[in-house]
Write a protein that holds these residues in place. Structure first.
Motif, PDB file in Angstrom:
ATOM      1  N   VAL A  30       0.853  -1.194   0.000  1.00 41.10           N
ATOM      2  CA  VAL A  30       0.000   0.000   0.000  1.00 41.10           C
ATOM      3  C   VAL A  30       0.888   1.244   0.000  1.00 41.10           C
ATOM      4  CG1 VAL A  30      -1.756   1.281   1.273  1.00 41.10           C
ATOM      5  CG2 VAL A  30      -1.815  -1.235   1.223  1.00 41.10           C
ATOM      6  N   PRO A  31       0.723   2.170  -0.961  1.00 43.65           N
ATOM      7  CA  PRO A  31       1.559   3.376  -0.983  1.00 43.65           C
ATOM      8  C   PRO A  31       1.366   4.210   0.282  1.00 43.65           C
ATOM      9  CG  PRO A  31       0.398   3.100  -3.073  1.00 43.65           C
ATOM     10  CD  PRO A  31      -0.205   2.121  -2.109  1.00 43.65           C
ATOM     11  N   PRO A  32       2.449   4.815   0.799  1.00 42.33           N
ATOM     12  CA  PRO A  32       2.317   5.676   1.986  1.00 42.33           C
ATOM     13  C   PRO A  32       1.525   6.929   1.653  1.00 42.33           C
ATOM     14  CG  PRO A  32       4.502   5.880   1.032  1.00 42.33           C
ATOM     15  CD  PRO A  32       3.838   4.754   0.301  1.00 42.33           C
TER      16      PRO A  32
END
Length: 250
Positions: free
Chosen positions: A37-39
Protein backbone atom coordinates in the motif's frame (compact mmCIF):
# COMPACT_ATOMS: atom_id res chain seq x y z
CA UNK A 1 -1.49 -16.72 -6.65
CA UNK A 2 -0.39 -13.60 -4.77
CA UNK A 3 3.12 -13.86 -6.21
CA UNK A 4 1.70 -14.32 -9.71
CA UNK A 5 -0.65 -11.36 -9.36
CA UNK A 6 2.16 -9.16 -8.00
CA UNK A 7 4.22 -10.10 -11.04
CA UNK A 8 1.37 -8.94 -13.26
CA UNK A 9 1.61 -5.50 -11.66
CA UNK A 10 5.21 -5.17 -12.83
CA UNK A 11 4.36 -5.01 -16.51
CA UNK A 12 7.24 -2.65 -17.21
CA UNK A 13 9.72 -5.35 -16.17
CA UNK A 14 8.29 -8.11 -18.34
CA UNK A 15 8.94 -8.79 -22.02
CA UNK A 16 6.17 -9.20 -24.58
CA UNK A 17 7.25 -12.82 -25.02
CA UNK A 18 6.83 -13.54 -21.29
CA UNK A 19 3.30 -12.16 -21.36
CA UNK A 20 2.43 -14.23 -24.40
CA UNK A 21 3.36 -17.38 -22.50
CA UNK A 22 0.97 -16.71 -19.62
CA UNK A 23 -2.65 -17.75 -19.49
CA UNK A 24 -5.05 -14.87 -20.16
CA UNK A 25 -6.87 -13.77 -16.94
CA UNK A 26 -10.62 -14.43 -17.02
CA UNK A 27 -11.65 -12.67 -13.78
CA UNK A 28 -11.05 -9.06 -12.61
CA UNK A 29 -9.55 -10.28 -9.31
CA UNK A 30 -6.75 -12.05 -11.15
CA UNK A 31 -5.20 -8.68 -12.09
CA UNK A 32 -5.95 -6.80 -8.86
CA UNK A 33 -3.08 -6.08 -6.45
CA UNK A 34 -3.63 -4.97 -2.82
CA UNK A 35 -0.10 -4.56 -1.53
CA UNK A 36 2.26 -2.91 -0.97
CA UNK A 37 0.00 0.00 0.00
CA UNK A 38 1.56 3.38 -0.98
CA UNK A 39 2.32 5.68 1.99
CA UNK A 40 0.08 8.70 2.47
CA UNK A 41 1.69 12.04 1.65
CA UNK A 42 0.02 15.35 2.50
CA UNK A 43 0.86 18.67 0.88
CA UNK A 44 0.75 21.75 3.12
CA UNK A 45 -0.43 25.25 2.28
CA UNK A 46 3.03 26.09 0.92
CA UNK A 47 2.92 23.17 -1.49
CA UNK A 48 5.50 21.13 0.42
CA UNK A 49 4.87 17.35 0.71
CA UNK A 50 4.86 15.90 4.22
CA UNK A 51 7.75 13.54 3.39
CA UNK A 52 9.95 16.29 1.93
CA UNK A 53 13.24 17.49 3.39
CA UNK A 54 13.21 21.30 3.44
CA UNK A 55 16.61 22.57 2.38
CA UNK A 56 15.80 26.28 2.41
CA UNK A 57 12.74 28.11 3.76
CA UNK A 58 14.25 31.58 4.00
CA UNK A 59 15.05 31.48 7.72
CA UNK A 60 18.68 30.34 7.65
CA UNK A 61 21.39 28.59 5.65
CA UNK A 62 21.92 25.77 8.14
CA UNK A 63 21.36 23.01 5.57
CA UNK A 64 24.14 24.41 3.40
CA UNK A 65 27.90 24.80 3.60
CA UNK A 66 30.66 26.30 1.52
CA UNK A 67 31.58 24.11 -1.40
CA UNK A 68 35.10 25.42 -1.13
CA UNK A 69 36.08 24.47 2.42
CA UNK A 70 33.03 23.05 4.22
CA UNK A 71 32.59 26.14 6.41
CA UNK A 72 29.26 27.92 6.85
CA UNK A 73 27.61 29.08 3.61
CA UNK A 74 28.36 32.76 2.95
CA UNK A 75 25.60 33.65 0.51
CA UNK A 76 23.31 36.61 1.30
CA UNK A 77 20.12 35.88 3.26
CA UNK A 78 17.36 38.30 2.19
CA UNK A 79 14.37 39.71 4.10
CA UNK A 80 11.93 38.31 1.51
CA UNK A 81 12.86 34.69 2.34
CA UNK A 82 15.32 34.20 -0.48
CA UNK A 83 19.09 33.93 -0.69
CA UNK A 84 21.38 35.48 -3.30
CA UNK A 85 24.73 34.33 -4.64
CA UNK A 86 27.49 36.32 -2.95
CA UNK A 87 29.99 37.14 -5.66
CA UNK A 88 33.22 35.14 -5.39
CA UNK A 89 32.08 33.46 -2.15
CA UNK A 90 32.05 30.17 -4.06
CA UNK A 91 29.46 27.46 -4.59
CA UNK A 92 27.34 26.17 -1.73
CA UNK A 93 26.35 22.55 -1.21
CA UNK A 94 23.95 20.67 1.02
CA UNK A 95 25.34 19.13 4.17
CA UNK A 96 23.21 16.07 3.50
CA UNK A 97 23.99 13.85 0.53
CA UNK A 98 21.37 12.30 -1.72
CA UNK A 99 20.81 9.66 -4.38
CA UNK A 100 17.71 9.76 -6.57
CA UNK A 101 15.42 12.67 -5.72
CA UNK A 102 12.49 14.88 -6.60
CA UNK A 103 13.77 18.44 -6.23
CA UNK A 104 11.72 21.65 -6.12
CA UNK A 105 13.63 24.90 -6.39
CA UNK A 106 12.75 28.48 -7.32
CA UNK A 107 15.19 31.01 -8.76
CA UNK A 108 15.31 34.43 -10.39
CA UNK A 109 17.83 36.51 -12.26
CA UNK A 110 18.13 40.20 -11.36
CA UNK A 111 15.67 42.63 -12.95
CA UNK A 112 18.52 44.98 -13.82
CA UNK A 113 20.12 43.42 -16.87
CA UNK A 114 23.92 43.41 -16.97
CA UNK A 115 26.29 41.65 -19.37
CA UNK A 116 25.33 39.13 -22.02
CA UNK A 117 25.70 35.50 -23.02
CA UNK A 118 26.91 33.16 -20.30
CA UNK A 119 27.76 36.10 -18.04
CA UNK A 120 24.15 37.20 -17.48
CA UNK A 121 22.34 35.71 -14.49
CA UNK A 122 24.36 32.50 -14.62
CA UNK A 123 24.17 29.86 -11.92
CA UNK A 124 23.52 26.14 -11.88
CA UNK A 125 21.94 23.32 -9.91
CA UNK A 126 24.13 20.23 -9.58
CA UNK A 127 22.65 16.85 -8.66
CA UNK A 128 25.06 14.63 -6.72
CA UNK A 129 27.61 17.44 -7.12
CA UNK A 130 28.18 16.36 -10.76
CA UNK A 131 25.21 16.79 -13.08
CA UNK A 132 24.16 20.37 -13.85
CA UNK A 133 20.79 21.83 -14.78
CA UNK A 134 21.63 25.29 -16.11
CA UNK A 135 20.28 28.51 -14.60
CA UNK A 136 20.70 31.50 -16.92
CA UNK A 137 18.94 34.71 -17.96
CA UNK A 138 18.23 33.94 -21.62
CA UNK A 139 15.66 36.67 -22.14
CA UNK A 140 16.76 38.45 -25.35
CA UNK A 141 20.14 36.88 -24.71
CA UNK A 142 21.28 34.16 -27.08
CA UNK A 143 24.00 31.65 -26.25
CA UNK A 144 24.94 28.09 -27.21
CA UNK A 145 21.73 26.09 -26.86
CA UNK A 146 23.24 23.18 -24.93
CA UNK A 147 24.20 25.76 -22.30
CA UNK A 148 21.05 27.87 -22.26
CA UNK A 149 18.53 28.01 -19.43
CA UNK A 150 17.08 24.58 -18.67
CA UNK A 151 19.79 22.66 -20.50
CA UNK A 152 21.57 19.67 -19.03
CA UNK A 153 24.84 21.51 -19.38
CA UNK A 154 26.70 20.63 -22.60
CA UNK A 155 24.53 17.50 -23.01
CA UNK A 156 20.84 18.16 -23.62
CA UNK A 157 19.14 21.11 -25.31
CA UNK A 158 15.84 21.95 -23.56
CA UNK A 159 12.61 21.16 -25.40
CA UNK A 160 11.41 24.74 -24.85
CA UNK A 161 12.51 28.05 -23.36
CA UNK A 162 9.97 28.73 -20.60
CA UNK A 163 11.60 31.51 -18.56
CA UNK A 164 9.71 34.28 -16.82
CA UNK A 165 10.79 37.89 -17.52
CA UNK A 166 14.07 38.94 -15.91
CA UNK A 167 13.54 39.67 -12.22
CA UNK A 168 10.55 37.32 -11.82
CA UNK A 169 10.61 33.98 -10.01
CA UNK A 170 11.05 30.75 -11.98
CA UNK A 171 10.33 27.23 -10.75
CA UNK A 172 12.22 24.04 -11.56
CA UNK A 173 10.71 20.69 -10.60
CA UNK A 174 13.37 18.06 -11.22
CA UNK A 175 13.16 14.27 -11.13
CA UNK A 176 16.63 12.78 -10.90
CA UNK A 177 17.49 9.09 -10.98
CA UNK A 178 21.08 8.36 -10.02
CA UNK A 179 23.25 6.13 -12.22
CA UNK A 180 23.96 2.58 -11.11
CA UNK A 181 27.51 1.23 -11.29
CA UNK A 182 28.74 -2.36 -11.31
CA UNK A 183 31.48 -3.98 -9.24
CA UNK A 184 34.08 -3.12 -11.86
CA UNK A 185 32.94 0.49 -12.11
CA UNK A 186 30.95 0.02 -15.28
CA UNK A 187 27.65 1.85 -15.83
CA UNK A 188 24.83 -0.66 -15.37
CA UNK A 189 22.07 1.93 -15.62
CA UNK A 190 22.47 5.52 -16.77
CA UNK A 191 21.30 8.37 -14.60
CA UNK A 192 18.40 10.45 -15.89
CA UNK A 193 16.88 13.89 -15.49
CA UNK A 194 13.38 15.19 -16.07
CA UNK A 195 12.90 18.94 -15.69
CA UNK A 196 9.66 20.94 -15.58
CA UNK A 197 10.25 24.70 -15.89
CA UNK A 198 7.33 26.90 -14.82
CA UNK A 199 4.95 24.02 -15.55
CA UNK A 200 6.49 23.23 -18.96
CA UNK A 201 8.29 19.94 -19.61
CA UNK A 202 11.74 20.89 -20.94
CA UNK A 203 13.77 17.72 -20.25
CA UNK A 204 11.98 14.41 -20.70
CA UNK A 205 13.81 11.60 -18.89
CA UNK A 206 17.13 12.49 -20.50
CA UNK A 207 19.73 9.77 -19.91
CA UNK A 208 22.96 11.33 -18.70
CA UNK A 209 26.10 10.72 -20.73
CA UNK A 210 28.16 11.28 -17.58
CA UNK A 211 29.29 14.36 -15.68
CA UNK A 212 28.48 17.77 -17.15
CA UNK A 213 31.92 19.11 -18.04
CA UNK A 214 32.78 22.69 -19.01
CA UNK A 215 35.68 21.39 -21.10
CA UNK A 216 35.99 17.83 -22.34
CA UNK A 217 33.76 14.78 -22.61
CA UNK A 218 31.41 13.50 -19.88
CA UNK A 219 33.07 11.24 -17.30
CA UNK A 220 31.60 8.15 -15.62
CA UNK A 221 33.67 7.59 -12.50
CA UNK A 222 31.69 5.43 -10.01
CA UNK A 223 30.21 7.30 -7.05
CA UNK A 224 27.65 7.04 -4.28
CA UNK A 225 25.36 9.68 -2.86
CA UNK A 226 26.32 13.31 -3.32
CA UNK A 227 25.37 16.83 -2.35
CA UNK A 228 23.06 19.19 -4.19
CA UNK A 229 25.25 22.13 -5.19
CA UNK A 230 24.31 25.67 -6.23
CA UNK A 231 26.82 27.54 -8.36
CA UNK A 232 28.55 30.87 -7.89
CA UNK A 233 29.50 31.64 -11.50
CA UNK A 234 31.89 34.37 -10.26
CA UNK A 235 30.56 37.10 -12.54
CA UNK A 236 28.39 38.99 -10.04
CA UNK A 237 25.41 37.05 -11.41
CA UNK A 238 23.15 38.08 -8.49
CA UNK A 239 20.93 35.00 -8.96
CA UNK A 240 18.55 34.35 -6.06
CA UNK A 241 16.95 31.13 -4.76
CA UNK A 242 14.01 30.32 -2.49
CA UNK A 243 11.63 27.49 -1.48
CA UNK A 244 13.98 24.52 -1.89
CA UNK A 245 12.82 21.06 -0.86
CA UNK A 246 13.62 17.52 -1.86
CA UNK A 247 12.00 14.08 -1.65
CA UNK A 248 14.25 11.05 -1.61
CA UNK A 249 13.24 8.43 -4.18
CA UNK A 250 15.26 5.55 -2.72
Amino acid sequence: MRIKVLALSLIGCCSAMAWAQQKEPTKPAETEVYEPVPPKVRVNEKGIPSDAIVLFDGSNLDAWMSGRDGDAAQWTLNADGSMTVKDKAGDIRTRQEFGSVQLHIEWKSPAEVQRKGQNRGNSGIFLQDRYEVQVLDNNNNDTYVNGQVGSIYKQAIPLAMASKPSGEWNTYDIIYHAPVFGKLGEVIQKGSLTVIHNGVLIQDHFELLGTTEYIGWPKNKPHGKGAIRLQDHRDNSRVSYRNIWVRELE
